[in-house]
Enzyme design. Sequence first.
Site, short mmCIF file in Angstrom:
data_model
loop_
_atom_site.label_atom_id
_atom_site.label_comp_id
_atom_site.label_asym_id
_atom_site.label_seq_id
_atom_site.Cartn_x
_atom_site.Cartn_y
_atom_site.Cartn_z
N ARG A 1 0.86 -1.19 0.00
CA ARG A 1 0.00 0.00 0.00
C ARG A 1 0.89 1.23 0.00
NH1 ARG A 1 -3.21 -2.83 -1.75
NH2 ARG A 1 -5.25 -3.42 -0.93
N HIS B 1 -2.36 0.27 -10.38
CA HIS B 1 -2.60 -0.85 -9.44
C HIS B 1 -3.18 -2.06 -10.20
CE1 HIS B 1 -4.08 -1.91 -5.12
NE2 HIS B 1 -3.50 -2.93 -5.72
P1 NDP Z 1 -1.16 -11.73 4.72
O1 NDP Z 1 -2.18 -11.38 5.73
O2 NDP Z 1 -0.99 -13.16 4.34
O3 NDP Z 1 0.26 -11.22 5.18
C1 NDP Z 1 0.46 -10.00 5.77
C2 NDP Z 1 1.65 -10.16 6.67
O4 NDP Z 1 2.02 -8.87 7.14
C3 NDP Z 1 1.39 -11.03 7.87
O5 NDP Z 1 2.40 -12.01 7.97
C4 NDP Z 1 1.47 -10.03 9.03
O6 NDP Z 1 2.01 -10.53 10.18
C5 NDP Z 1 2.45 -9.04 8.48
N1 NDP Z 1 2.46 -7.79 9.20
C6 NDP Z 1 1.41 -7.07 9.64
N2 NDP Z 1 1.83 -5.98 10.28
C7 NDP Z 1 3.18 -6.00 10.22
C8 NDP Z 1 4.19 -5.15 10.73
N3 NDP Z 1 3.87 -4.06 11.42
N4 NDP Z 1 5.48 -5.49 10.51
C9 NDP Z 1 5.79 -6.61 9.82
N5 NDP Z 1 4.87 -7.47 9.35
C10 NDP Z 1 3.58 -7.16 9.54
O7 NDP Z 1 -1.52 -10.84 3.45
P2 NDP Z 1 -0.97 -10.97 1.96
O8 NDP Z 1 0.45 -11.36 2.00
O9 NDP Z 1 -1.89 -11.74 1.11
O10 NDP Z 1 -1.12 -9.45 1.51
C11 NDP Z 1 -0.36 -8.43 2.15
C12 NDP Z 1 -0.82 -7.07 1.69
O11 NDP Z 1 -0.51 -6.90 0.32
C13 NDP Z 1 -2.34 -6.85 1.76
O12 NDP Z 1 -2.76 -6.45 3.05
C14 NDP Z 1 -2.55 -5.78 0.75
O13 NDP Z 1 -2.40 -4.50 1.35
C15 NDP Z 1 -1.42 -5.99 -0.24
N6 NDP Z 1 -1.94 -6.55 -1.50
C16 NDP Z 1 -1.71 -5.85 -2.64
C17 NDP Z 1 -2.25 -6.29 -3.83
C18 NDP Z 1 -1.98 -5.59 -5.10
O14 NDP Z 1 -2.72 -5.80 -6.07
N7 NDP Z 1 -0.96 -4.77 -5.19
C19 NDP Z 1 -3.11 -7.49 -3.90
C20 NDP Z 1 -3.15 -8.22 -2.65
C21 NDP Z 1 -2.62 -7.72 -1.51
P3 NDP Z 1 1.32 -11.57 11.14
O15 NDP Z 1 0.13 -12.11 10.41
O16 NDP Z 1 2.41 -12.54 11.35
O17 NDP Z 1 0.91 -10.78 12.32
#
Ligand code: NDP
Length: 388
Positions: free
Chosen positions: A285, A333
């Site tokens: 994001r 995007h």
């Molecule tokens: P997931 O929920 O599988 O992974 C997100 C990860 O981020 C989790 O492991 C979580 O940690 C970690 N996390 C959250 N907060 C923090 C932090 N402060 N520091 C470090 N790690 C953190 O989601 P996805 O991997 O599927 O997607 C991630 C993001 O990518 C989405 O939220 C979205 O914003 C973006 N996205 C973009 C797209 C695009 O078209 N460009 C499409 C899909 C997604 P934990 O769960 O271990 O707490």
Amino acid sequence: MAKILCVLYDDPADGYPTSYARDDLPTIDHYPGGQTTPTPKDIDFTPGQLLGSVSGELGLRTFLESQGHTLVVTSDKEGADSVLDRELPDADVVISQPFWPAYLTAERIAKAPNLKLAITAGIGSDHVDLDAAIGHGMTVAEVTFSNSISVAEHVVMMTLGLVRNYLPSHQVVLDGGWNIADCVARSYDLEGMQVGTVAAGRIGLAVLRRLAPFDVNLHYTDRHRLPESIERELNLTFHPDAADMVPHCDVVTINAPLHPETEGLFGDKLLGTMKRGAYLINTARAKIVDRDAVDRALRSGQLAGYAGDVWYPQPAPADHPWRTMPHHGMTPHISGSSLSAQARYAAGTREILESWFAGTPIRDEYLIVDGGRLAGAGAHSYSTTTPV
Ligand code: NDP
């Protein structure tokens, strides 16, 4: 009967496609780790069709209207006189995609007394004010995993594109030129570089797995540590936070959700601790980085390149500085909206709606907010300012 308001991006400039580049999509029935792809009772579209634009309607019209519901589809989402704002007050469900987000602010939610369900056709529900949704008693759901691999592939493409100086070299071809030195003076091999991901969730881990064969050294930081077996398999170096990780990295990729903990994470201070000439790829994001700090870092040479597909706001205005900053490889995007991904998130949206109308539980892994609190995937990956 419910009113469903669906905000989608515009059709192609030349009109809705009548034919496609390929005849079919590979069949994928589960994601890495075993979660099944969406399992709606039925679908009314052909996988591979353009579903995410207004005329594609996420393939939902027949299903919804056959049950007596009303479906309103629009791309018009900005300003008080937008179709979104006019149709919202009596809507029961809003569906939106992160690529063309219907920003469900606290003000908008307050004007929609019937609104009970917000579905993200894709992943990433930060365009919904989650605190306001909790206060309003709403459910927020997204189609978890539907486009995670699509994004991971985009990250790999952009990493190679920046490091190898692909886009400027392609431009030389388009311009009729052949100056090899112009192309290679900023071109490197990825092999041997230190590559780190901020977050190793579905996308971050998929990026790590895809980059491992390039013989790079892999780093990650996340709120929860990966299983030891995966750390060993990929030879990962864990860092407690981004500040600890980025000074070691030649390439950093951001794969965390946008929430209070990650907003503004990459400002002048953190960028200043990166190696001079590092590359930053952000498909997560836009607001996780400071827009102008990235521009400054590219101009000063602190960053050698920046790529990604996420902007704020979306659509990005014509004068957004990221359109003209040097050494960038931005796309609109699009990474999570390949035709392959659309088939999955359209089916997942239908699955969520089927559950909602049948009064049966929505898959836990699709839930972000439910029952007045962060729930399911949301409870694991997001934070709010609402006490839970
Ligand atoms: P997931 O929920 O599988 O992974 C997100 C990860 O981020 C989790 O492991 C979580 O940690 C970690 N996390 C959250 N907060 C923090 C932090 N402060 N520091 C470090 N790690 C953190 O989601 P996805 O991997 O599927 O997607 C991630 C993001 O990518 C989405 O939220 C979205 O914003 C973006 N996205 C973009 C797209 C695009 O078209 N460009 C499409 C899909 C997604 P934990 O769960 O271990 O707490």
